[in-house]
Scaffold this motif. Structure first.
Motif, PDB file in Angstrom:
ATOM      1  N   UNK A 118       0.814  -1.229  -0.150  1.00  0.00           N
ATOM      2  CA  UNK A 118       0.032  -0.013   0.008  1.00  0.00           C
ATOM      3  C   UNK A 118       0.793   1.244  -0.237  1.00  0.00           C
ATOM      4  N   UNK A 119       2.169   1.072   0.420  1.00  0.00           N
ATOM      5  CA  UNK A 119       3.083   2.365   0.494  1.00  0.00           C
ATOM      6  C   UNK A 119       3.257   2.628  -1.081  1.00  0.00           C
ATOM      7  N   UNK A 120       2.904   1.835  -1.912  1.00  0.00           N
ATOM      8  CA  UNK A 120       3.257   2.487  -3.381  1.00  0.00           C
ATOM      9  C   UNK A 120       2.175   3.408  -4.015  1.00  0.00           C
ATOM     10  N   UNK A 121       1.082   3.259  -3.323  1.00  0.00           N
ATOM     11  CA  UNK A 121      -0.164   4.050  -3.601  1.00  0.00           C
ATOM     12  C   UNK A 121       0.500   5.673  -3.576  1.00  0.00           C
ATOM     13  N   UNK A 122       0.169   6.404  -4.506  1.00  0.00           N
ATOM     14  CA  UNK A 122       0.439   7.847  -4.509  1.00  0.00           C
ATOM     15  C   UNK A 122       0.230   8.529  -2.975  1.00  0.00           C
ATOM     16  N   UNK A 123       0.663   9.028  -2.462  1.00  0.00           N
ATOM     17  CA  UNK A 123       0.517   9.531  -0.948  1.00  0.00           C
ATOM     18  C   UNK A 123      -0.826  10.578  -0.853  1.00  0.00           C
TER      19      UNK A 123
END
Length: 277
Positions: A118-123
């Motif tokens: 989920x950390x790869x989702x744009x912030x």
């Protein structure tokens, strides 16, 4: 969003969990929870971790139901690759006898990996969606709506996972060695003389407690730092895309590695707990 507020406020907003608590006037969120005491719920951590757990169960169950002995589908081949990978590591590392370790290791590896990804989702994507839902669905100010989407950047989540492993360490230690044997292990090692029992207890208890502590802090520290770097890159504005891409490519290697380390340390700790000598 970064242009509407200061950089400090932008970073703070993205690093704040959506918190729910019970107060004297009813259920409250975030700012109203500041004086609510110990029992507060990070609903974004709970929601996304449960969602990733259900996704893991759905994928693996659907593949198992459709599995064939003939030419496998791409998804079946991928799942079999993951299962074989985990099984090989368990067989080479765990020296006790338990049919639960391999499923446990598989669950830990895939679940932690999905939460990490989920950390790869744009912030800005998920916080912006949450802000719109809060604004048009509940009449809230979007800046008062928080959404921290990566559960493993929440110390509560990593400690919950580590405490679960710690409970299993204690369970297997007592099951294999007996309560007396476990107590003797803590009190008579590394110095096998009754005079050194206080020293042994200090050394062994510290070593025992360091295991869940290291599990929790290692996973949290790596993911929190990575998420913070993504947020800092997002403050650059339009020129963030090249840096975001470079960090994301590097991050693709980091995320599975952290899940693998958590899984392997769990196997090692449980293997040590099952040694009866």
């Amino acid at each position: 969003m970064a242009s509407e507020i200061s950089t400090k406020e932008y970073i703070t907003h993205h690093l704040t969990n959506a918190t729910m608590c019970n107060t004297e006037t009813g259920v409250a969120f975030n700012k109203a929870c500041a004086d609510a005491g110990f029992w507060q719920w990070n609903v974004d951590t709970l929601g996304w971790s449960i969602a990733m757990g259900l996704l893991f169960l759905f994928i693996f169950r659907s593949v198992a139901k459709k599995a064939t002995s003939g030419v496998p589908s791409k998804m079946q081949a991928f799942v079999e690759l993951v299962v074989d990978f985990v099984d090989d590591n368990v067989k080479s590392t765990f020296h006790g006898k338990s049919v639960l370790i391999a499923p446990l290791a598989l669950t830990i590896f895939v679940w932690v990996l999905l939460m990490n990804l989920l950390d790869l989702m744009p912030v800005d994507v998920l916080p912006s969606i949450a802000g719109l839902i809060g604004q048009y669905g509940f009449g809230m100010d979007p800046h008062d709506v928080y959404m921290k989407a990566v559960p493993t950047t929440d110390l509560n989540m990593t400690f919950a996972l580590a405490l679960g492993v710690f409970a299993l360490i204690l369970f297997y230690s007592i099951k294999v060695k007996g309560l007396g044997g476990f107590a003797k292990e803590l009190s008579m090692q590394p110095f096998g003389h009754p005079v050194f029992i206080p020293v042994n207890l200090i050394l062994e208890v510290v070593t025992l407690l360091a295991r869940p502590l290291s599990l929790a802090l290692r996973l949290f520290g790596n993911l929190y730092a990575s998420e913070l770097i993504f947020i800092l890159i997002a403050t650059i504005g339009f020129f963030q895309l090249p840096l975001h891409f470079v960090w994301a490519v590097f991050h693709i290697l980091v995320l599975p590695l952290q899940a693998f380390i958590f899984m392997m340390l769990t196997i090692v700790y449980l293997s040590l707990a099952c040694e009866d000598h």
